[in-house]
Write a protein that holds these residues in place. Structure first.
Motif, mmCIF file in Angstrom:
data_model
loop_
_atom_site.group_PDB
_atom_site.id
_atom_site.type_symbol
_atom_site.label_atom_id
_atom_site.label_comp_id
_atom_site.label_asym_id
_atom_site.label_seq_id
_atom_site.Cartn_x
_atom_site.Cartn_y
_atom_site.Cartn_z
ATOM 1 N N PHE A 155 55.339 -6.877 49.585
ATOM 2 C CA PHE A 155 55.430 -7.413 50.944
ATOM 3 C C PHE A 155 54.068 -7.706 51.549
ATOM 4 O O PHE A 155 53.974 -8.092 52.709
ATOM 5 N N GLN A 156 53.016 -7.507 50.757
ATOM 6 C CA GLN A 156 51.650 -7.817 51.193
ATOM 7 C C GLN A 156 51.324 -7.123 52.515
ATOM 8 O O GLN A 156 50.771 -7.716 53.441
ATOM 9 N N LEU A 157 51.664 -5.854 52.599
ATOM 10 C CA LEU A 157 51.435 -5.104 53.827
ATOM 11 C C LEU A 157 49.948 -4.814 54.001
ATOM 12 O O LEU A 157 49.238 -4.515 53.051
ATOM 13 N N THR A 158 49.487 -4.890 55.230
ATOM 14 C CA THR A 158 48.110 -4.540 55.542
ATOM 15 C C THR A 158 47.969 -3.015 55.541
ATOM 16 O O THR A 158 48.963 -2.286 55.560
ATOM 17 N N GLN A 159 46.736 -2.533 55.549
ATOM 18 C CA GLN A 159 46.501 -1.096 55.587
ATOM 19 C C GLN A 159 47.100 -0.479 56.851
ATOM 20 O O GLN A 159 47.653 0.624 56.827
ATOM 21 N N GLU A 160 46.997 -1.219 57.969
ATOM 22 C CA GLU A 160 47.552 -0.725 59.227
ATOM 23 C C GLU A 160 49.074 -0.608 59.140
ATOM 24 O O GLU A 160 49.662 0.359 59.639
ATOM 25 N N GLU A 161 49.717 -1.583 58.510
ATOM 26 C CA GLU A 161 51.171 -1.548 58.375
ATOM 27 C C GLU A 161 51.609 -0.419 57.442
ATOM 28 O O GLU A 161 52.617 0.244 57.695
#
Length: 321
Positions: A55-61
């Motif tokens: 899902f290509q989540l960012t570090q924050e997500e």
């Protein structure tokens, strides 16, 4: 992290519509199966990492947590995906690991886009699990969960949030019905609940002696009385503006005080907040919604009607040699 492939065509990771946000838990069913499709046991954390990459989540997500703070949102959702698919026989989950079954491989073929709760309901084991945890609920409720984007735990958190919001509104409504003297004493009681001051008697005498000059109460910062905090309480419905903060700051200066707490049942204007941040005395502003939350947190004016605990498996116990 590695993606595992078989001799058959591997799962595609290119068509996710959630690339910039945390996916709902049903959307993680298929990516979780794809991460373990070669049939070997994979650690749950590695499979979770694969889902995050999908899902290509960012570090924050990836680090975003549930309101309780106990678990990240994405881990909670993928954990529920594992539970649901285990109950449906699509995966095995031995000791912190996860492994696909033949039924799970078939699900990848049957559902090239997305695996859902509705699909899982074709399996008797899952229907029994799904029905048993919904005793006395309606068909409409069941249909709503099939379309839901949040996990059961998140649904509980949302319900709890609604209860708190309703309780906060009720508290402020009850405070508004009381006298100004009652509110001034409530403020002192709250500070005591929070650990300030020496005793109720000392705080009460201080309140009575200082009910003029823009100060409604005085309380020690600690039990030894090493520093003093001056209190102002406004049981208002209208916004508290800068003039009231100026008056309070002047009263603090007249007392040679460096710390004050201004509490209102309404809110403060932007000008009031800006002024409080500029003056030399340290003035903490507490608005109505914050006051209600503090009362709830410290058990002032509220009582516990029911307590619920959410527990999870203690993996250390089961992994002990």
């Amino acid at each position: 992290m590695v993606f595992l492939a078989t001799g058959s065509e591997p799962c595609s990771y290119k068509d996710s519509q959630y690339s910039m946000s945390i996916p709902d838990y049903q959307s993680t069913f298929r990516p979780l199966l794809c991460a373990i499709e070669n049939g070997a046991e994979v650690s749950f954390n590695d499979a979770l990492e694969s889902v995050c990459k999908h899902f290509q989540l960012t570090q924050e997500e990836v680090q975003e947590r549930l309101p309780s703070g106990g678990q990240t949102v994405i881990k909670n959702r993928v954990s529920w995906a594992r539970t649901y698919m285990k109950k449906a026989g699509l995966v095995l989950a031995p000791r912190g690991k996860i492994q696909i079954t033949e039924r799970g491989r078939q699900a990848l073929l049957d559902c090239p886009e997305k695996i859902t709760v509705k699909y899982l309901k074709q399996f008797q084991e899952f229907r029994e699990f799904y029905t048993s945890k919904r005793t006395n609920t309606s068909i409409t409720s069941s249909q709503q969960e099939e379309e839901s984007s949040i996990t059961p735990e998140e649904q509980m958190a949302e319900a709890y949030k609604s209860v708190l919001e309703s309780l906060s509104a009720d508290l402020l409504e009850n405070i508004q019905k009381q006298t100004s003297a009652f509110f001034e004493q409530l403020v002192v009681d709250l500070m005591l609940k929070m650990g300030y001051g020496g005793s109720r008697e000392d705080a009460g005498r201080a309140t009575q002696l200082s009910a003029d000059g823009g100060i409604d109460g005085v309380i020690y910062e600690d039990r030894l009385g090493l520093d003093t905090i001056y209190l102002q309480a406004k049981r208002w419905e209208n916004t508290v503006g800068r003039p009231e903060i100026q008056k309070f700051a002047g009263a603090l200066q007249g007392e040679g005080a460096s710390k004050g707490v201004f509490i209102t049942t309404s809110n403060f204007s932007k000008e009031a907040k800006d002024y409080a941040n500029r003056v030399s005395s340290r003035i903490v502003l507490i608005e109505g919604h914050q006051l209600a939350q503090l009362m709830i947190d410290y058990g002032l004016g509220v009582s516990t009607r029911q307590t619920y605990e959410i527990k999870s498996v203690d993996s250390d116990y089961f992994n002990a040699e």
